[in-house]
Design an enzyme around this catalytic site. Structure first.
Site, PDB file in Angstrom:
ATOM      1  N   CYS A   1     -10.081  -1.962 -10.839  1.00 61.29           N
ATOM      2  CA  CYS A   1      -9.605  -0.884  -9.969  1.00 61.29           C
ATOM      3  C   CYS A   1      -8.241  -1.201  -9.351  1.00 61.29           C
ATOM      4  CB  CYS A   1     -10.621  -0.542  -8.889  1.00 61.29           C
ATOM      5  SG  CYS A   1     -10.868  -1.861  -7.706  1.00 61.29           S
TER       6      CYS A   1
ATOM      7  N   HIS B   1       0.816  -1.218   0.000  1.00 57.58           N
ATOM      8  CA  HIS B   1       0.000   0.000   0.000  1.00 57.58           C
ATOM      9  C   HIS B   1       0.842   1.257   0.000  1.00 57.58           C
ATOM     10  CE1 HIS B   1      -3.095  -2.984   0.449  1.00 57.58           C
ATOM     11  NE2 HIS B   1      -3.801  -2.112  -0.233  1.00 57.58           N
TER      12      HIS B   1
HETATM   13  C1  PEP Z   1      -6.726  -4.696  -5.262  1.00 57.15           C
HETATM   14  O1  PEP Z   1      -6.499  -5.635  -4.492  1.00 57.15           O
HETATM   15  O2  PEP Z   1      -6.446  -4.714  -6.481  1.00 57.15           O
HETATM   16  C2  PEP Z   1      -7.333  -3.468  -4.755  1.00 57.15           C
HETATM   17  C3  PEP Z   1      -7.731  -2.511  -5.554  1.00 57.15           C
HETATM   18  O3  PEP Z   1      -7.440  -3.356  -3.415  1.00 57.15           O
HETATM   19  P1  PEP Z   1      -6.234  -2.998  -2.432  1.00 57.15           P
HETATM   20  O4  PEP Z   1      -5.029  -2.695  -3.257  1.00 57.15           O
HETATM   21  O5  PEP Z   1      -6.665  -1.826  -1.618  1.00 57.15           O
HETATM   22  O6  PEP Z   1      -6.090  -4.235  -1.644  1.00 57.15           O
END
Ligand code: PEP
Ligand code: MG
Length: 760
Positions: free
Chosen positions: A680, A364
């Site tokens: 996404c 993240h």
């Molecule tokens: C994903 O896993 O692609 C996503 C958009 O969620 P995150 O990156 O917040 O886990």
């Protein structure tokens, strides 16, 4: 044997300086294994040879002088074969080569094992014996295990040693290059700014000093302040506290008063180490002695000694505990773990790049850096943040490379590349508001992923169709408690009203994995396979309901709210979440007491990020209004690769043919089911990824605001038909790297190469 091994590794890792540590190692091994000699040869790749670096048993005069070619003799053979070699009589082996300087004539039995770190041979370790005999399987296992454990120490020491040496000797230090994992594309230069994290004895770099008297005073002052602090703490102890906790403070007091501790530390300072390093050397010895005691109570006291010493260390390094001062010139933020709040605190006009010691390309921290449009390098675990502090750094987020203290010419060339990049982005920005239509008139819908600066991200561009992913956990992570319903309501409402005509997809709390909440500590062996996302919020419906109520209340008078559930694995989870959402909706409706209320049940979607759901799309489609593919987690779970672990980062790749095949299946099925679908995950904002996704039939892509203009430019520069042709070609390829090269070549031919490599 295990205990001996552990003791050796611990003692070696405590010994400051690589040469001293290796000398200690060979001595300990020779004694523990009762062999006649133990030696270490380290590899020099520039010169293609192994250098005798430490020995106990061979002629010490030969250390640093005897160099054995990579393909020479038994030592070379061990390195070449990358496996142990155990022979009774070395002299009779066809590869035996005589090196008179080492004086090994009298040795017969030979056992050698390579020292390997991340597939690279760092050196060879040997044991030799006068008797003609074969070393036992246990002895062989011991040496192999030891070499594995010591490899990391050598890899770290190698990197640190080079950096520290040039620093402490105040040499005109040449540039050094360190490679990490690319976290966010782009180039940046600036001064390294180490986040004022707590430096602990365990991660302190050993350094020598210039001024003995100064270091002694620094140490004594730090002890005085710590003593006062401990007195204050113990005076304020609650009477009801258990006696053993009070006893710790009494022990702290005694330790601080013990003149022996101070004498030993000052002794180390007199030997040339600075105050912090001296403290580390003395304390780690003390702690080791306590840990080695039989009595478990005494063993535990090692922890207390280290804790107390970390307090002293804090005052040595930062006597006045001043508030953080950011540089007033462009800087690169360096921290063990970059967090959202750190980024929020940095002055954005000066923050040029990010280096996170931990993490990998889709941690993240990397996602946040990309959202801010700052280049990022992740996972450089062989470097301590303090070594990059205050140094000129060039970072290449495309390649994941950091240049430390560049030559002026190198810096000028890099600046030139940055200028080219800026020109390219100016061109892209100028077209930012043009519609996202391919050259063969196919429209793409671009949405924004947000979490930090939602209003800013949305307001930025008319071409954005809405919010495809609002990571609601980010405001939760910035707080030190669960935000109450009213606070959440106000935030969500302020977002929904920015542009009531644009869909806003709010994802319910997705914490766990690498997104911790300080006020909900979760300790698990496998956090990414554990209590994450919807699993956690369904188990704690009070958290889910408060958030759902806040979202639903916020949507009064609006029709643009969509709610999305993360980490869905089962149909039952969707049903249970729907039940709770309905409950929240009826509660809110009832409480509003307004017969004319226009409140509507928001549209509901799920993230497709756990591979299991790919096989239940028809059933899921009956329960929800839309799907959104989370390629970050889908890649991690499909390939069984922790997205956060730099050791396996080369395996984490969304261009893996199997990931592409799954993405193709999802698009085809969703389109057949007439279920709206978005991507996404980070792949949507990657130029190469976006081209393949649109070819697969995805029409909605959601990405950070910074990438929207880039992807808009990509869409406008190509024909969908060309992308489809490309996709059918790459689907025949076997490796992620082949796929990526082929798509990068495609981008290059369409004038888009500047988006995937340095230079305009
Ligand atoms: C994903 O896993 O692609 C996503 C958009 O969620 P995150 O990156 O917040 O886990
Ligand atoms: Mg996810």
């Amino acid at each position: 044997m295990l205990t001996t091994l552990k003791q050796i590794v611990q003692e070696v890792s405590r010994t400051p300086g690589l040469d001293a540590a290796l000398n200690r190692l060979v001595t300990l091994v020779k004694a523990a294994m009762e062999v006649d000699s133990c030696s270490i040869y380290l590899a020099n790749y520039d010169k293609q040879h192994l250098v005798l670096t430490a020995t106990n048993g061979l002629d010490p005069e030969a250390v640093g002088k005897v160099c054995i070619g990579f393909s020479e003799g038994l030592i070379g053979l061990v390195g070449q074969r990358e496996e142990p070699l155990n022979i009774e009589n070395a002299h009779e082996h066809p590869r035996f080569k005589h090196y008179p300087e080492v004086k090994e004539e009298e040795y017969n039995a030979f056992l050698g094992t390579p020292i390997i770190y991340q597939r690279k041979v760092l050196g060879v370790m040997t044991m030799q014996q006068k008797d003609m005999r074969r070393f036992s399987p246990d002895e062989e296992a011991f040496l192999v295990t030891l070499a594995t454990q010591i490899a990391l120490e050598i890899a770290n020491a190698d990197m640190l040693g080079e950096l520290i040496q040039s620093e402490s000797l105040a040499l005109p230090s040449g540039p050094k290059t360190v490679n990490g994992v690319p976290g966010a594309n782009g180039l940046a230069m600036g001064i390294g700014f180490g986040w004022n994290q707590q430096v602990l004895l365990s991660n302190l770099v050993n350094r020598r000093h210039q001024n003995e008297a100064y270091e002694i005073i620094a140490y004594r002052d730090a002890v005085d302040i710590t003593r006062a602090e401990v007195k204050q703490l113990s005076a304020g102890l609650d009477e009801s506290l258990p006696d053993d906790i009070k006893a710790i403070f009494t022990m702290y007091d005694q330790l601080l008063d013990a003149s022996s501790l101070g004498r030993e530390v000052e002794q180390q300072i007199k030997q040339g180490w600075n105050a912090a390093t001296s403290l580390k050397i003395v304390i780690e010895n003390y702690a080791a002695r306590f840990k080695a005691m039989q009595d478990p109570y005494m063993q535990e006291r090692a922890v207390d000694i280290i804790d107390l010493s970390n307090r002293i260390l804090g005052y040595i390094l930062n006597p006045t505990k001043q508030a953080r001062q950011f540089p007033d010139k462009p800087f690169i933020l360096v921290a063990t773990e970059i967090t959202a709040s750190m980024l929020a605190e940095c002055p954005s006009d000066m923050l040029k790049g990010v280096i996170s010691i931990h993490g990998s390309q889709n941690s993240h921290a990397a996602i946040l850096a990309r959202a801010l449009g700052v280049p990022a390098i992740m996972g450089i675990s062989s470097v301590l943040p303090s070594l990059l502090d205050n140094k000129m750094l060039l970072i290449d987020g495309y390649a994941g490379a950091i240049t430390i203290a560049p030559e002026p010419q190198q810096a000028r060339e890099f600046k030139h590349l940055i200028n080219e990049e800026q020109l390219l982005y100016a061109k892209i920005d100028a077209l930012g508001n043009e519609p996202s239509i391919t050259q063969d008139q196919h429209e793409m819908h671009l949405y924004v992923n947000t979490g930090l600066a939602v209003k800013h991200d949305l307001a930025d561009n008319d071409n954005i169709k809405g919010v495809g992913l609002f990571r609601t956990e980010i405001p939760f992570m910035q707080s030190d408690h669960f935000p109450p319903e009213q606070e959440q309501y106000e935030l969500y409402r302020s977002i929904l009203q920015v542009n009531p005509d644009k869909d806003i997809t709010m994802r319910t709390l997705d914490v766990g994995g690498d997104k911790p909440l300080s006020y909900l500590p979760i300790v698990e062996d496998n956090p990414f396979l554990g209590w994450r996302g919807i699993r956690l919020t369904l188990d704690q419906p009070e958290i889910f309901l408060v958030q759902a109520r806040a979202m639903i209340r916020a949507s009064e008078d609006f029709t643009n709210l969509q709610i999305m559930l993360p980490m869905i694995t089962t149909i039952a989870e969707v049903k249970e979440a729907k039940r709770l959402l309905k409950q929240a909706f009826f509660e809110v409706k009832e409480e509003s007491n307004d017969p004319h209320s226009t409140l509507m049940m928001p549209r509901l979607g799920i993230m497709l990020e756990v591979p299991a759901v790919v096989y239940q799309l028809p059933q899921l489609a009956k329960l929800v209004d839309f799907f959104s593919v989370g390629t970050n987690d889908l890649t991690q779970y499909l390939l069984a690769v922790d997205r956060n672990n730099p050791r396996v980062s080369s395996l984490y790749n969304s261009f893996h043919p199997s990931v592409l095949a799954v993405l193709q299946t999802i698009a085809t099925q969703a389109n057949t089911l007439h279920k709206p679908i978005t991507v996404c995950g980070e792949l949507a904002g990657d130029p190469a990824g976006a081209v393949l996704l649109m070819a697969m039939g995805y029409q909605k892509l959601s990405m950070n605001a910074y990438n929207i203009r880039k992807i808009n430019w990509v869409v406008r520069s190509i024909q969908l038909q060309q992308a489809q042709q490309l996709l059918s070609e790459v689907m025949q390829l076997e490796d992620a790297s082949d796929v990526k090269s082929r798509v990068d070549a495609f981008l290059e031919t369409h004038g888009l190469g500047g988006l995937v490599r340095a230079g305009g």
